[in-house]
Design an enzyme around this catalytic site. Structure first.
Site, PDB file in Angstrom:
ATOM      1  N   SER A  11       6.722  11.212 -12.007  1.00 51.53           N
ATOM      2  CA  SER A  11       8.101  10.722 -11.912  1.00 51.53           C
ATOM      3  C   SER A  11       8.760  10.662 -13.290  1.00 51.53           C
ATOM      4  O   SER A  11       9.929  10.306 -13.383  1.00 51.53           O
ATOM      5  CB  SER A  11       8.101   9.316 -11.310  1.00 51.53           C
ATOM      6  OG  SER A  11       7.406   8.442 -12.179  1.00 51.53           O
ATOM      7  N   GLU A 151      10.307   4.553 -19.469  1.00 51.25           N
ATOM      8  CA  GLU A 151      11.134   5.776 -19.446  1.00 51.25           C
ATOM      9  C   GLU A 151      12.199   5.755 -20.543  1.00 51.25           C
ATOM     10  O   GLU A 151      12.669   6.789 -20.970  1.00 51.25           O
ATOM     11  CB  GLU A 151      11.806   5.933 -18.072  1.00 51.25           C
ATOM     12  CG  GLU A 151      10.875   6.438 -16.981  1.00 51.25           C
ATOM     13  CD  GLU A 151      10.397   7.865 -17.212  1.00 51.25           C
ATOM     14  OE1 GLU A 151      11.220   8.716 -17.555  1.00 51.25           O
ATOM     15  OE2 GLU A 151       9.185   8.105 -17.072  1.00 51.25           O
TER      16      GLU A 151
HETATM   17  N1  DGL Z   1       3.493   7.356 -13.125  1.00 50.17           N
HETATM   18  C1  DGL Z   1       3.784   6.870 -11.794  1.00 50.17           C
HETATM   19  C2  DGL Z   1       2.501   6.341 -11.173  1.00 50.17           C
HETATM   20  O1  DGL Z   1       1.420   6.673 -11.635  1.00 50.17           O
HETATM   21  C3  DGL Z   1       4.933   5.940 -11.918  1.00 50.17           C
HETATM   22  C4  DGL Z   1       5.562   5.620 -10.651  1.00 50.17           C
HETATM   23  C5  DGL Z   1       7.006   5.275 -10.705  1.00 50.17           C
HETATM   24  O2  DGL Z   1       7.808   6.135 -11.060  1.00 50.17           O
HETATM   25  O3  DGL Z   1       7.307   4.161 -10.254  1.00 50.17           O
HETATM   26  O4  DGL Z   1       2.511   5.620 -10.211  1.00 50.17           O
END
Ligand code: DGL
Length: 262
Positions: A11, A151
């Site tokens: 994401s 982010e």
């Molecule tokens: N890196 C994602 C995970 O491992 C993040 C999830 C998100 O965007 O909320 O869950």
């Protein structure tokens, strides 16, 4: 042998923690990474939306010629990997919270897990917990609010610290001796986490295991890159790519970071 790239998606910037493990273990592999930051956080979305986004990312990676897909996101893995494996021909590697090793090693028989709402509410997470952590108390906590800050490139701000204190205090009060990081964004918080949890609490994530599994599946399917040249690495972000560049500025190889509207 197969010289096509390994496709990786998340994401956003979190999956770069997985990419670093993969690149370190297999320096001859080419990679293409998709950071779907425009749609982060996945963890607050419905199962259907997470599936739709996972399909979109997979289709793009396969259009780009990838030979396998690493879902470098716990939330996408726990909500979408069964579907992806059934509907596409390439191998998929997913990442799930490292409950099993934590449960096996915990002396206090109490394990903390910090993950997104999407992961903690998934069927796959519940079945993994039931199958691998019987007799262990699991103290779950949603890390709501952490991913949007990461982010933005915030890894040690007052706001991040305040959130982490709130999330971890109840776990520590319950006597956890393992803290499982169930989101690929969270390993970037380890320096701050170490200021909060005592040294007696082990912090673990699944990044290294995922890289080993990726290699094992490439070997099993005869898909390792055989050209003997240093891998080429392309990263595409669909939002501000500055954070992506920041998360990659310490890597020991050349990488190309570009904006792509996907
Ligand atoms: N890196 C994602 C995970 O491992 C993040 C999830 C998100 O965007 O909320 O869950």
């Amino acid at each position: 042998m197969n010289d096509s790239p390994i496709g990786i998606f998340d994401s956003g910037v979190g999956g770069t923690s997985i990419w670093k493990e993969i690149q370190g273990l297999m320096p001859f592999e080419d990679t293409i990474y998709l950071a779907d930051s425009k749609n982060a956080p996945y963890g607050e979305k419905s199962e259907g939306d997470i599936l739709t986004l996972s399909i979109k990312n997979t289709d793009l990676l396969l259009d780009m010629g990838c030979k396998m897909v690493v879902v470098a996101c716990n939330t996408a893995t726990t909500n979408a990997i069964d579907f992806l494996r059934h509907h596409y021909d390439v191998p998929f590697i997913g990442i799930e919270p490292a409950i099993k090793p934590a449960a096996l090693q915990s002396k206090s028989k109490t394990v903390g897990i910090l993950a997104t709402r999407g992961t903690l509410s998934s069927r796959l997470f519940h079945s993994t917990s039931e199958n691998h952590a019987s007799g262990i108390r699991i103290v779950e906590r949603e890390g709501s609010g952490l991913v949007p800050l990461i982010e933005k490139g915030e890894l040690a701000s007052d706001e991040i610290k305040a959130l982490l204190y709130t999330f971890l205090k109840p776990m520590l009060a319950e006597g956890i001796d393992y803290l499982v990081l169930g989101c690929t964004h969270y390993p970037y918080l380890i320096p701050v986490l170490k200021e909060i949890v005592p040294e007696t609490v082990q912090i673990i994530d699944s990044g290294e295991a995922v890289a080993r599994q990726t290699k094992a599946i490439l070997i099993k399917n005869g898909l390792l890159n055989g050209n003997g040249q240093k891998g080429k690495h392309v990263f595409y972000g669909n939002s501000n790519t500055k954070t992506l560049e920041k998360f990659l500025n310490d890597v020991p190889v050349d990488v190309r970071v570009s904006y792509l509207d996907f």
